[in-house]
Design a protein around this motif. Sequence first.
Motif, mmCIF file in Angstrom:
data_model
loop_
_atom_site.group_PDB
_atom_site.id
_atom_site.type_symbol
_atom_site.label_atom_id
_atom_site.label_comp_id
_atom_site.label_asym_id
_atom_site.label_seq_id
_atom_site.Cartn_x
_atom_site.Cartn_y
_atom_site.Cartn_z
ATOM 1 N N UNK A 41 0.881 -1.182 0.000
ATOM 2 C CA UNK A 41 0.000 0.000 0.000
ATOM 3 C C UNK A 41 0.912 1.223 0.000
ATOM 4 N N UNK A 42 0.702 2.121 -0.970
ATOM 5 C CA UNK A 42 1.558 3.304 -1.123
ATOM 6 C C UNK A 42 0.753 4.558 -0.795
ATOM 7 N N UNK A 66 -1.485 -5.203 6.885
ATOM 8 C CA UNK A 66 -0.841 -4.627 8.077
ATOM 9 C C UNK A 66 -1.831 -3.798 8.886
ATOM 10 N N UNK A 67 -2.773 -3.150 8.185
ATOM 11 C CA UNK A 67 -3.768 -2.310 8.861
ATOM 12 C C UNK A 67 -5.170 -2.771 8.466
ATOM 13 N N UNK A 68 -6.115 -2.480 9.311
ATOM 14 C CA UNK A 68 -7.489 -2.929 9.056
ATOM 15 C C UNK A 68 -8.082 -2.198 7.858
ATOM 16 N N UNK A 69 -8.982 -2.870 7.188
ATOM 17 C CA UNK A 69 -9.681 -2.251 6.056
ATOM 18 C C UNK A 69 -10.454 -1.022 6.509
ATOM 19 N N UNK A 70 -10.954 -1.084 7.729
ATOM 20 C CA UNK A 70 -11.709 0.056 8.278
ATOM 21 C C UNK A 70 -10.829 1.302 8.385
ATOM 22 N N UNK A 71 -9.586 1.118 8.870
ATOM 23 C CA UNK A 71 -8.666 2.254 8.957
ATOM 24 C C UNK A 71 -8.296 2.764 7.567
ATOM 25 N N UNK A 85 9.310 5.810 3.489
ATOM 26 C CA UNK A 85 9.091 5.437 4.879
ATOM 27 C C UNK A 85 8.358 4.093 4.935
ATOM 28 N N UNK A 86 8.952 3.178 5.650
ATOM 29 C CA UNK A 86 8.307 1.895 5.914
ATOM 30 C C UNK A 86 7.424 2.085 7.144
ATOM 31 N N UNK A 87 6.113 2.001 6.949
ATOM 32 C CA UNK A 87 5.157 2.411 7.983
ATOM 33 C C UNK A 87 5.084 1.410 9.133
ATOM 34 N N UNK A 88 5.137 1.952 10.354
ATOM 35 C CA UNK A 88 4.865 1.162 11.557
ATOM 36 C C UNK A 88 3.462 1.448 12.092
ATOM 37 N N UNK A 89 3.050 2.738 12.010
ATOM 38 C CA UNK A 89 1.753 3.102 12.597
ATOM 39 C C UNK A 89 1.163 4.290 11.842
#
Length: 478
Positions: free
Chosen positions: A35-36, A56-61, A89-93
């Motif tokens: 996801x970019x 990595x992250x919910x579809x809702x987010x 940036x490699x996303x953590x949050x």
Amino acid sequence: MGPLQIKELLQQTPDGQSVTLKGWVRTKRESKNAIFIALNDGSTIHNIQAVAAPGQFSAELLLTVTTGSCLKITGQLVESQGSGQAVEVKIDDIFVYGTADVDSYPLQPKRHSLEFLREIAHLRPRTNTFSAILRIRHALAFAVHKYYNDRGFFYLHTPIITASDAEGAGEMFRVTTLDLDKLPRTDEGAINFKEDFFGREANLTVSGQLEGELGAMALSKIYTFGPTFRAENSNTTRHLAEFWMIEPEMAFFELEDNMDLAEDFIKTVITYALENCKDDLAFLENRLADEDKNKPQNERSIPLLEKLNFVVENAFERLTYTEAIDILLKSKPHKEKKFQYPVGWGIDLSSEHERYLVEKHFKKPVILTNYPREIKSFYMKLDDDGKTVRAMDVLFPGIGEIIGGSQREDNYEKLLERVHEVGIDPETIWWYLETRKFGTAPHSGFGLGFERLVLFVTGMGNIRDVIPFPRYPKSAEF
């Protein structure tokens, strides 16, 4: 001090260090592998790419991460795996400050017309074009203050509310606290301004020049840089009702000194933009080149950087108004009747005449001097011939006049005569006249409309697009 801005992060060497990004989403793209998210915070024309793994992250987010949403992203700064950027940036949050409804957010990732963007002036700074313009505008404003500070000028704040009309044009916005439904009247039926807040008629200023001269006659060198207002019912691409003026005034400067300062000043501030706004200028140059692709060859504009360097690198040609008229009378466009407006001694030169002198005849910027007294302001110093005044206009390619100035009349009797001649009541500017009675001295100055300068440097075609919230007839929305 807050997190590092994207401009600073893009310049860092990536080694997996932890970083925090804050900004607005320009685009979000999903593939089966990643996801970019392209994020921009206004510090640079360039976005930074943030990358997340699928799942990595919910579809809702992710549904709230849309174009226009405002995010905080924490992650690791790494070398980019794709082309077009050195780091990513490699996303953590991801934390969402504010969402932007995808169906109603007007700035979707596509090209929008400038006319449409004027209707959403509250959002247009988020576009590449307008963020670039506003950064350049800031750089030019900073360069103006730096230029004068470095040369011993003092920044003088002249009044925005005034009872004088410096230009004598009468196109001024009135300032009043009177009840318009119950206007007080004199015995003769006129509006009784003695009952108004200031006890007299008052207006928004059209120029800080007259008060600026007062400062110069004590501090020697001053400059003003503030808002001015013209109630001119004009809907052209070169006029605003509210704009900013830069007006230096210098004691002991004569016409030649004035020209030297104007040329050095404008070259210096443009050079500052060339050196400090490279990415934004490159973007705007490419934008203009794209627009020109659909135009005939003879209607295409000079490439932006070439035009700016043209000004910086050439000594300005200096000649009198009379010499300029002679050149125009002998020109091919005049002989073939291709000028829209007639040419003759005594006319107020139109933009087509000015641009012919700059772009066709001399092929460099031009300073015209010694104009007929009838077409210039009352405060300009009369030449010995009694027919012309020590005026000067600086003419640029693509725009015509960009600076107007003069040596000011320092002789009390001659100035008073001109005041009567143009129909100004001497009592309204008694303080201005008195400076010619108490220690008069030769002095000069000029005015540069700041938006005209920004228009030239950015290459935009409409002055409404180089000020954040333009004011013009029937428009004061934002």
